[in-house]
Design a protein around this motif. Structure first.
Motif, mmCIF file in Angstrom:
data_model
loop_
_atom_site.group_PDB
_atom_site.id
_atom_site.type_symbol
_atom_site.label_atom_id
_atom_site.label_comp_id
_atom_site.label_asym_id
_atom_site.label_seq_id
_atom_site.Cartn_x
_atom_site.Cartn_y
_atom_site.Cartn_z
ATOM 1 N N VAL A 90 -3.409 -0.021 -4.720
ATOM 2 C CA VAL A 90 -3.724 -1.442 -4.594
ATOM 3 C C VAL A 90 -4.635 -1.651 -3.391
ATOM 4 N N ILE A 91 -5.398 -2.733 -3.435
ATOM 5 C CA ILE A 91 -6.246 -3.120 -2.305
ATOM 6 C C ILE A 91 -5.463 -4.083 -1.426
ATOM 7 N N ASN A 92 -5.356 -3.754 -0.145
ATOM 8 C CA ASN A 92 -4.684 -4.611 0.831
ATOM 9 C C ASN A 92 -5.604 -4.762 2.034
ATOM 10 N N ARG A 93 -6.287 -5.890 2.122
ATOM 11 C CA ARG A 93 -7.274 -6.103 3.183
ATOM 12 C C ARG A 93 -6.629 -6.180 4.563
ATOM 13 N N ARG A 94 -5.309 -6.392 4.604
ATOM 14 C CA ARG A 94 -4.625 -6.545 5.899
ATOM 15 C C ARG A 94 -4.022 -5.242 6.417
ATOM 16 N N LEU A 95 -4.339 -4.151 5.780
ATOM 17 C CA LEU A 95 -3.830 -2.866 6.269
ATOM 18 C C LEU A 95 -4.266 -2.623 7.711
ATOM 19 N N PRO A 96 -3.394 -2.062 8.526
ATOM 20 C CA PRO A 96 -3.804 -1.736 9.900
ATOM 21 C C PRO A 96 -4.809 -0.586 9.961
ATOM 22 N N GLY A 97 -4.899 0.185 8.902
ATOM 23 C CA GLY A 97 -5.874 1.274 8.802
ATOM 24 C C GLY A 97 -6.577 1.199 7.469
ATOM 25 N N ILE A 98 -7.434 2.138 7.205
ATOM 26 C CA ILE A 98 -8.222 2.080 5.982
ATOM 27 C C ILE A 98 -7.489 2.635 4.770
ATOM 28 N N ILE A 99 -6.525 3.549 4.993
ATOM 29 C CA ILE A 99 -5.812 4.199 3.893
ATOM 30 C C ILE A 99 -4.326 4.288 4.227
ATOM 31 N N ALA A 100 -3.496 4.077 3.214
ATOM 32 C CA ALA A 100 -2.080 4.432 3.258
ATOM 33 C C ALA A 100 -1.729 4.943 1.868
ATOM 34 N N ALA A 101 -0.566 5.509 1.721
ATOM 35 C CA ALA A 101 -0.163 6.002 0.404
ATOM 36 C C ALA A 101 -0.095 4.842 -0.586
ATOM 37 N N GLY A 102 -0.951 4.890 -1.593
ATOM 38 C CA GLY A 102 -0.972 3.847 -2.606
ATOM 39 C C GLY A 102 -1.715 2.588 -2.215
ATOM 40 N N LYS A 103 -2.377 2.586 -1.056
ATOM 41 C CA LYS A 103 -3.082 1.393 -0.594
ATOM 42 C C LYS A 103 -4.419 1.777 0.041
ATOM 43 N N VAL A 104 -5.417 0.919 -0.148
ATOM 44 C CA VAL A 104 -6.673 1.041 0.586
ATOM 45 C C VAL A 104 -7.088 -0.352 1.051
ATOM 46 N N ALA A 105 -7.867 -0.397 2.114
ATOM 47 C CA ALA A 105 -8.313 -1.682 2.647
ATOM 48 C C ALA A 105 -9.679 -2.091 2.113
ATOM 49 N N ILE A 106 -10.270 -1.257 1.289
ATOM 50 C CA ILE A 106 -11.632 -1.523 0.818
ATOM 51 C C ILE A 106 -11.690 -1.637 -0.700
ATOM 52 N N GLY A 107 -12.678 -2.409 -1.172
ATOM 53 C CA GLY A 107 -12.932 -2.535 -2.594
ATOM 54 C C GLY A 107 -14.149 -1.721 -2.979
ATOM 55 N N GLY A 108 -14.745 -2.091 -4.115
ATOM 56 C CA GLY A 108 -15.898 -1.361 -4.602
ATOM 57 C C GLY A 108 -15.534 -0.219 -5.527
ATOM 58 N N TRP A 109 -14.391 -0.346 -6.239
ATOM 59 C CA TRP A 109 -13.933 0.733 -7.098
ATOM 60 C C TRP A 109 -13.119 0.175 -8.269
ATOM 61 N N CYS A 110 -12.838 1.054 -9.200
ATOM 62 C CA CYS A 110 -12.097 0.713 -10.409
ATOM 63 C C CYS A 110 -11.386 1.986 -10.856
ATOM 64 N N ALA A 111 -10.122 1.859 -11.280
ATOM 65 C CA ALA A 111 -9.393 3.078 -11.649
ATOM 66 C C ALA A 111 -8.396 2.805 -12.765
ATOM 67 N N TYR A 112 -8.155 3.848 -13.530
ATOM 68 C CA TYR A 112 -7.287 3.772 -14.696
ATOM 69 C C TYR A 112 -6.136 4.760 -14.488
ATOM 70 N N SER A 113 -4.974 4.241 -14.053
ATOM 71 C CA SER A 113 -3.875 5.135 -13.678
ATOM 72 C C SER A 113 -3.335 5.899 -14.885
ATOM 73 N N ARG A 114 -3.375 5.282 -16.068
ATOM 74 C CA ARG A 114 -2.872 5.989 -17.246
ATOM 75 C C ARG A 114 -3.821 7.092 -17.676
ATOM 76 N N GLY A 115 -5.072 6.942 -17.344
ATOM 77 C CA GLY A 115 -6.042 7.990 -17.648
ATOM 78 C C GLY A 115 -6.225 8.979 -16.525
ATOM 79 N N GLY A 116 -5.678 8.653 -15.344
ATOM 80 C CA GLY A 116 -5.769 9.557 -14.212
ATOM 81 C C GLY A 116 -7.160 9.695 -13.629
ATOM 82 N N VAL A 117 -7.996 8.633 -13.777
ATOM 83 C CA VAL A 117 -9.374 8.736 -13.299
ATOM 84 C C VAL A 117 -9.815 7.389 -12.721
ATOM 85 N N GLY A 118 -10.681 7.461 -11.709
ATOM 86 C CA GLY A 118 -11.227 6.259 -11.100
ATOM 87 C C GLY A 118 -12.721 6.401 -10.883
ATOM 88 N N TYR A 119 -13.373 5.271 -10.561
ATOM 89 C CA TYR A 119 -14.821 5.242 -10.381
ATOM 90 C C TYR A 119 -15.161 4.336 -9.203
#
Length: 350
Positions: A168-197
């Motif tokens: 998920v995208i969380n703009r309020r993260l104290p850092g840029i990455i956490a497990a299952g979270k990012v602070a940035i957008g610009g992407w799209c992903a399909y968890s059932r297909g196991g692939v993102g872009y």
């Protein structure tokens, strides 16, 4: 005066100076790096200070903005590299360049017929994760691609990445990455297909890393869960009837996390258990799990669990004791993973 139209040396000197200035502007910005749009920042600085004198103002502006883009990408790469845990492996191997079809919004998908199904994450019409609508251009037939372009889509250069767990995208993260979270957008992903872009390699790296980190935590939770018999109380009001035994439902003087009142049956005496059952409690077979950090319930979470958050209830967590309880194994696994992931996130920040 920079002679950009005729001097290679002046172009190199101009680019070097603008890059240094871009790095300084980005370092001193009052918002986190991942919230900055380098094009907007560059144009804002130009509006305040103007461009260096040159014989080609249009070329000077283009190079100025490009310097901000390159500096931003460089700093973003460094920030992501610093946030990655040491045991995550080589993320670069999980990312490949590819041509993508980008659609501007969901309304545009209505104009492309059955091809709109390519933008669904599995059956049921689930929207993909992230904030963009992207698929590989190779998925479309020539007719489908033409229809997409007529509907406002574009074929762009981008990146494909491995995506084993929802992010998920969380703009309020104290850092840029956490497990299952990012602070940035610009992407799209399909968890059932196991692939993102993603449109940028840096963004692909962040989303891929966050996905792998959460998947690794989930794969590790089984050893942290064990069956146990629980005393369940339907509400906090009933705890008053338990006397001193109500203390077993306290977490260092406060209420436990979660939305259920659960405690292991073996901490109560026979008399206390009898009083609890008479008050409306029940003995239930459930699960105990490791709970090193607090977790909150987020009903709007588009996946089961990320660091510090879960989508489901029916659990109870005592962070002061480092243990939690749930009525189902699935929920126990989700909450345990979210708690361990948050603990790792905080350890990485330290």
């Amino acid at each position: 005066m920079y002679y950009l139209s005729s001097s290679l040396a002046d172009r190199a000197n101009y680019d070097e100076a603008m890059r240094a200035w871009a790095l300084e502007c980005l370092r001193t910005a009052e918002v986190p790096l991942w919230e900055i749009n380098p094009d907007q920042l560059a144009r804002h600085v130009i509006s305040l200070e103007g461009l260096p004198e040159s014989d080609d103002p249009a070329e000077a502006e283009a190079r100025y903005i490009d310097a901000f883009r390159q500096a931003h990408a460089e700093m973003l790469r460094d920030a992501i590299a610093d946030a990655l845990p040491g045991d995550i492996g080589d993320i670069a191997e999980r990312i490949q360049p590819c041509k993508l079809l980008w659609m501007p919004d969901g309304d545009a998908l209505e104009d492309i017929g059955d091809a709109a199904g390519y933008f669904e994450d599995g059956d049921g019409g689930k929207e993909p994760d992230g904030d963009l609508l992207l698929i590989p251009a190779r998925m479309c037939s020539p007719d489908e691609l033409n229809a997409a372009l007529e509907a406002g889509g574009e074929v762009v250069e981008g990146y494909e990445f491995y995506y084993p767990h929802a992010v998920v995208i969380n703009r309020r993260l104290p850092g840029i990455i956490a497990a299952g979270k990012v602070a940035i957008g610009g992407w799209c992903a399909y968890s059932r297909g196991g692939v993102g872009y993603a449109l940028q390699r840096e963004v692909a790296t962040a989303a891929c890393a966050a996905s792998i980190m959460m998947a690794a935590v989930h794969d590790d939770v089984e050893k942290h869960i064990r069956p146990t018999q629980l005393l369940w109380m339907p509400s906090s009001d009933l705890l008053e009837k338990l006397g001193n035994a109500a203390g077993h439902f306290g977490d260092n003087g406060g209420d436990p996390d979660g939305d259920a009142w659960l405690a292991p049956a073996n901490v109560f005496s026979p008399e206390e258990l009898a009083a609890a059952l008479n008050a409306g409690g029940e003995l239930i077979d459930g699960y105990a799990f490791s709970y090193p950090r607090g977790v909150v319930i987020n009903r709007y979470l588009p996946c089961i669990a990320v660091a510090g958050e879960v989508e489901d209830g029916r659990w109870c967590g005592y962070s002061a004791l480092g243990v939690g309880y749930a009525l189902s194994r699935e929920v126990a696994e989700a909450v345990c993973a979210a708690s361990i992931a948050r603990a790792k996130q905080e350890a990485n920040q330290d």
